[in-house]
Write an enzyme that holds these catalytic residues in place. Structure first.
Site, PDB file in Angstrom:
ATOM      1  N   HIS A  17       0.840  -1.212   0.000  1.00 24.98           N
ATOM      2  CA  HIS A  17       0.000   0.000   0.000  1.00 24.98           C
ATOM      3  C   HIS A  17       0.866   1.251   0.000  1.00 24.98           C
ATOM      4  O   HIS A  17       0.635   2.190  -0.746  1.00 24.98           O
ATOM      5  CB  HIS A  17      -0.888   0.052   1.258  1.00 24.98           C
ATOM      6  CG  HIS A  17      -1.960  -0.989   1.310  1.00 24.98           C
ATOM      7  ND1 HIS A  17      -2.163  -1.792   2.409  1.00 24.98           N
ATOM      8  CD2 HIS A  17      -2.910  -1.342   0.416  1.00 24.98           C
ATOM      9  CE1 HIS A  17      -3.186  -2.604   2.197  1.00 24.98           C
ATOM     10  NE2 HIS A  17      -3.658  -2.357   0.981  1.00 24.98           N
ATOM     11  N   LYS A  41     -15.375  -7.577   4.906  1.00 27.22           N
ATOM     12  CA  LYS A  41     -14.810  -8.598   5.797  1.00 27.22           C
ATOM     13  C   LYS A  41     -14.688  -7.981   7.197  1.00 27.22           C
ATOM     14  O   LYS A  41     -14.549  -6.769   7.318  1.00 27.22           O
ATOM     15  CB  LYS A  41     -13.403  -9.021   5.328  1.00 27.22           C
ATOM     16  CG  LYS A  41     -13.249  -9.052   3.825  1.00 27.22           C
ATOM     17  CD  LYS A  41     -11.905  -8.495   3.345  1.00 27.22           C
ATOM     18  CE  LYS A  41     -12.061  -7.573   2.151  1.00 27.22           C
ATOM     19  NZ  LYS A  41     -10.839  -7.001   1.603  1.00 27.22           N
ATOM     20  N   ARG A  90      -1.327  -6.171  -8.282  1.00 26.66           N
ATOM     21  CA  ARG A  90      -0.223  -7.074  -7.968  1.00 26.66           C
ATOM     22  C   ARG A  90       0.003  -8.081  -9.085  1.00 26.66           C
ATOM     23  O   ARG A  90       1.130  -8.396  -9.430  1.00 26.66           O
ATOM     24  CB  ARG A  90      -0.529  -7.845  -6.670  1.00 26.66           C
ATOM     25  CG  ARG A  90      -0.436  -6.994  -5.439  1.00 26.66           C
ATOM     26  CD  ARG A  90      -1.041  -7.670  -4.246  1.00 26.66           C
ATOM     27  NE  ARG A  90      -2.463  -7.880  -4.455  1.00 26.66           N
ATOM     28  CZ  ARG A  90      -3.334  -8.117  -3.488  1.00 26.66           C
ATOM     29  NH1 ARG A  90      -2.920  -8.222  -2.255  1.00 26.66           N
ATOM     30  NH2 ARG A  90      -4.612  -8.268  -3.750  1.00 26.66           N
ATOM     31  N   SER A 127      -3.091  -7.789   2.910  1.00 26.97           N
ATOM     32  CA  SER A 127      -3.398  -7.582   4.328  1.00 26.97           C
ATOM     33  C   SER A 127      -3.866  -8.884   4.966  1.00 26.97           C
ATOM     34  O   SER A 127      -3.499  -9.192   6.108  1.00 26.97           O
ATOM     35  CB  SER A 127      -4.496  -6.524   4.485  1.00 26.97           C
ATOM     36  OG  SER A 127      -4.051  -5.292   3.994  1.00 26.97           O
TER      37      SER A 127
HETATM   38  O1  PNS Z   1      -8.502  -2.865   0.131  1.00 32.40           O
HETATM   39  P1  PNS Z   1      -9.714  -3.426  -0.563  1.00 32.40           P
HETATM   40  O2  PNS Z   1     -10.513  -4.287   0.386  1.00 32.40           O
HETATM   41  O3  PNS Z   1      -9.364  -4.126  -1.850  1.00 32.40           O
HETATM   42  O4  PNS Z   1     -10.620  -2.134  -0.947  1.00 32.40           O
HETATM   43  C1  PNS Z   1     -11.813  -2.288  -1.659  1.00 32.40           C
HETATM   44  C2  PNS Z   1     -12.591  -0.950  -1.740  1.00 32.40           C
HETATM   45  C3  PNS Z   1     -12.823  -0.381  -0.368  1.00 32.40           C
HETATM   46  C4  PNS Z   1     -11.775   0.027  -2.565  1.00 32.40           C
HETATM   47  C5  PNS Z   1     -13.921  -1.281  -2.474  1.00 32.40           C
HETATM   48  O5  PNS Z   1     -14.558  -2.323  -1.830  1.00 32.40           O
HETATM   49  C6  PNS Z   1     -14.860  -0.077  -2.555  1.00 32.40           C
HETATM   50  O6  PNS Z   1     -14.659   0.811  -3.349  1.00 32.40           O
HETATM   51  N1  PNS Z   1     -15.905  -0.083  -1.674  1.00 32.40           N
HETATM   52  C7  PNS Z   1     -16.840   1.015  -1.556  1.00 32.40           C
HETATM   53  C8  PNS Z   1     -18.251   0.596  -1.990  1.00 32.40           C
HETATM   54  C9  PNS Z   1     -18.441   0.807  -3.472  1.00 32.40           C
HETATM   55  O7  PNS Z   1     -18.248   1.897  -4.005  1.00 32.40           O
HETATM   56  N2  PNS Z   1     -18.830  -0.291  -4.162  1.00 32.40           N
HETATM   57  C10 PNS Z   1     -19.008  -0.307  -5.592  1.00 32.40           C
HETATM   58  C11 PNS Z   1     -17.677  -0.598  -6.270  1.00 32.40           C
HETATM   59  S1  PNS Z   1     -17.841  -0.672  -8.012  1.00 32.40           S
END
Ligand code: PNS
Length: 157
Positions: A17, A41, A90, A127
């Site tokens: 990150h 989660k 990644r 993570s």
């Molecule tokens: O670190 P992560 O868990 O990969 O992050 C994922 C995250 C938080 C970026 C993604 O789940 C997100 O954007 N969530 C917000 C809800 C949202 O906008 N959902 C529609 C996505 S198209």
């Protein structure tokens, strides 16, 4: 002025990150690190704790602002007046889902998503694996910044 958002769960923040955030620091005027308040989660750290760790790790970069959001990322991006979402990739395994999310986000508000390839040595880093290794007593010091390693040790003690 271009403001980019680097969103994520950051539970906990890893060297991967921080590598992506550091790249953004050199490219964009302002970098918003956006911590999702309630990840799907269950999380080891609260949003406040994740933000605190990120602030400590990003302290040397004056153009980084750490914040949290809930709801749709695109709504938060509009509110934060960010023009770009940045995601780290990644491997190909990340690509399908990230592409789908970027296209959905583009559909919703037209926002641009840019992908940054992570450092090869962090290709295996996530993570969830860091948490699993730490819970089972493995060494995580080379995988996360020092304040995060300390917080993990305290939380899992
Ligand atoms: O670190 P992560 O868990 O990969 O992050 C994922 C995250 C938080 C970026 C993604 O789940 C997100 O954007 N969530 C917000 C809800 C949202 O906008 N959902 C529609 C996505 S198209």
């Amino acid at each position: 002025m271009i403001r980019a958002l680097v969103p994520g769960s950051f539970d906990p923040p890893t060297n991967g990150h921080l590598d992506v955030i550091e790249r953004c620091v050199g490219i964009f005027d302002e970098v918003g690190v956006a911590v999702i308040a309630n990840p799907s989660k269950s999380s080891l750290f609260t949003a406040e704790e994740r933000m605190e760790m990120l602030r400590e790790c990003c302290g040397d970069w004056p153009n980084v602002v750490v914040d949290s959001f809930s709801g749709l990322l695109v709504d938060y991006a509009q509110q934060a007046e960010a023009q770009v979402i940045v995601k780290g990739l990644r491997a190909m395994t990340d690509f399908d889902y990230e592409l789908q999310m970027s296209q959905m986000n583009r559909h919703l508000t037209g926002i641009v998503t840019l992908f940054i390839a992570t450092k090869p040595e962090y290709g295996y880093l996530s993570s969830s694996l860091v948490k699993e290794v730490a819970k089972l007593g493995g060494a995580i010091d080379a995988l996360v910044p020092e304040p995060v390693a300390a917080a993990m040790k305290e939380r899992l003690a």
